[in-house]
Design a protein around this motif. Structure first.
Motif, short mmCIF file in Angstrom:
data_model
loop_
_atom_site.label_atom_id
_atom_site.label_comp_id
_atom_site.label_asym_id
_atom_site.label_seq_id
_atom_site.Cartn_x
_atom_site.Cartn_y
_atom_site.Cartn_z
N UNK A 149 32.98 9.97 43.61
CA UNK A 149 33.66 10.56 44.16
C UNK A 149 34.02 12.19 43.66
N UNK A 150 34.03 12.24 42.40
CA UNK A 150 34.22 13.59 41.77
C UNK A 150 33.11 14.50 41.89
N UNK A 151 31.81 13.85 41.75
CA UNK A 151 30.69 14.40 41.91
C UNK A 151 30.36 14.67 43.57
N UNK A 152 30.56 13.86 44.33
CA UNK A 152 30.31 13.92 45.70
C UNK A 152 31.13 15.08 46.35
N UNK A 153 32.23 15.36 45.87
CA UNK A 153 33.24 16.46 46.12
C UNK A 153 32.67 17.59 45.88
N UNK A 154 32.09 17.81 44.68
CA UNK A 154 31.67 19.07 44.13
C UNK A 154 30.29 19.42 44.94
N UNK A 155 29.64 18.43 45.48
CA UNK A 155 28.47 18.73 46.27
C UNK A 155 28.76 19.25 47.61
N UNK A 156 29.98 18.37 48.47
CA UNK A 156 30.54 18.83 49.51
C UNK A 156 31.15 20.06 49.73
N UNK A 157 31.71 20.64 48.44
CA UNK A 157 32.44 22.01 48.36
C UNK A 157 31.15 23.27 48.13
N UNK A 158 30.16 22.71 47.66
CA UNK A 158 29.16 23.77 47.52
C UNK A 158 28.54 24.12 48.92
N UNK A 159 28.35 23.07 49.66
CA UNK A 159 27.97 23.27 51.09
C UNK A 159 28.89 24.64 51.83
N UNK A 160 30.29 24.10 51.83
CA UNK A 160 31.12 24.88 52.38
C UNK A 160 31.33 26.47 51.62
N UNK A 161 30.65 26.36 50.47
CA UNK A 161 30.62 27.84 49.99
C UNK A 161 29.50 28.73 50.71
N UNK A 162 28.39 28.11 51.20
CA UNK A 162 27.39 28.76 52.09
C UNK A 162 27.77 28.85 53.35
N UNK A 163 28.56 28.21 54.02
CA UNK A 163 28.70 28.47 55.58
C UNK A 163 29.99 29.17 55.71
N UNK A 164 31.14 28.93 54.86
CA UNK A 164 32.39 29.54 55.37
C UNK A 164 32.56 30.96 55.68
N UNK A 165 32.05 31.71 54.75
CA UNK A 165 32.06 33.17 55.28
C UNK A 165 30.99 33.65 56.41
N UNK A 166 30.06 32.78 56.60
CA UNK A 166 29.37 33.24 57.84
C UNK A 166 30.22 32.81 59.28
N UNK A 167 30.70 31.46 59.11
CA UNK A 167 31.26 30.66 60.26
C UNK A 167 32.69 31.57 60.45
N UNK A 168 33.21 31.95 59.60
CA UNK A 168 34.58 32.69 59.59
C UNK A 168 34.41 34.09 60.12
#
Length: 291
Positions: A149-168
């Protein structure tokens, strides 16, 4: 302690493997088409969410059984929707924001497409973490119940770092009321993301370690999710290369951000966070094949 028996797909269900290739390819093509054809978010998002939802459902059933993967979906959708609605109302844990009407109908205050996206990318992040940590059975023995869960959560947040500025900030699919230091996105958003996904990953980890059943035995078991994940790597790079719209955009705080700078920064983040996670998973999977 009672041990849960995984209900696995029947051995004769040979359609699952080719179906997984189809859904993995569909996730890649939907991401590419969304960027190159400038599809409306509700169209491109629906294509991506559906393909990743089906991929995660089938691949997860082959790993954990149908009952377990449905439990994964239930806690993912439940926790993500609860935390998102909580933040929209109170500002915790992501910050103060609201969704526009560009992503389609909503469940309470959150668009219906958000939940399947959480699960689809969440399952891929979970599987990459398993590959990196060498968990071949999915049963999370020993310290893997915490490490995964610790590593999977870091991987998941790295995705949000790539999409959030563009999507918002660029497309306005959701609006940050006070802007933020990361191209209009507040710092606390990413802490909230980590908290949210860690909670449902950890709950599933405690559930999965009680399962028993055969190891996954599917041709291309690791290749399929690694292939599906390439769409997440490629999307910000394609946006940088093919989206030529210039100029700036002003967030609600009054800060002006240049469109090209947002696309370049998110592409760099993808190259040096998302891609390394993927490469680690690839290298570990190849090493196991050679053993």
């Amino acid at each position: 302690m009672k041990v849960l028996q995984a209900t696995h797909p029947k051995a004769g269900a040979q359609w699952i493997s080719p179906a997984l290739w189809v859904f993995a390819a569909a996730s890649v093509l939907s991401h590419v088409a969304s960027v190159l054809l400038h599809l409306p978010t509700v169209v491109g998002g629906a294509m991506l969410a559906l393909s990743l939802l089906m991929f995660g459902l089938l691949h997860g059933a082959s790993t954990y059984g149908w009952r377990a993967i449905l439990f994964f979906i239930a806690i993912c959708l439940g926790f993500s929707n609860a935390f998102e609605n909580l933040s929209i109302v109170t500002g915790f844990p992501f910050g103060s924001y609201h969704y526009s009407d560009t992503i389609g109908p909503k469940l309470f205050l959150v668009p219906l497409l958000i939940g399947p996206a959480y699960f689809g990318v969440g399952y891929l992040s979970w599987t990459l973490a398993r590959a990196i940590l060498g968990d071949t059975s999915g049963r999370l023995r020993g310290s893997l119940a915490v490490q995964t869960p610790v590593i999977a959560s870091f991987i998941m947040v790295s995705w949000d770092l790539t999409i959030d500025p563009m999507m918002s900030t660029i497309t306005g699919n959701w609006i940050w009321h006070h802007g933020g230091s990361y191209f209009g996105v507040p710092f606390v958003n990413f802490l909230g993301w980590y908290l949210t996904v860690y909670v449902f990953f950890q709950v599933f980890a405690l559930y999965a370690r009680r399962l028993k059943g055969p190891r996954p035995d599917m041709a291309g078991y690791w290749i399929k999710p690694l292939f599906a994940y390439t769409s997440i790597i490629a999307a910000p790079i394609l946006s940088l290369l093919f989206d030529t719209q210039a100029g700036g955009v002003t967030d609600p705080s009054g800060a002006v951000w240049q469109l090209h700078d947002i696309r370049a920064a998110t592409a760099l983040v993808g190259l040096f966070t998302v891609l390394p996670f993927w490469l680690l998973a690839v290298f570990r999977s190849l090493a196991r094949v050679g053993e």
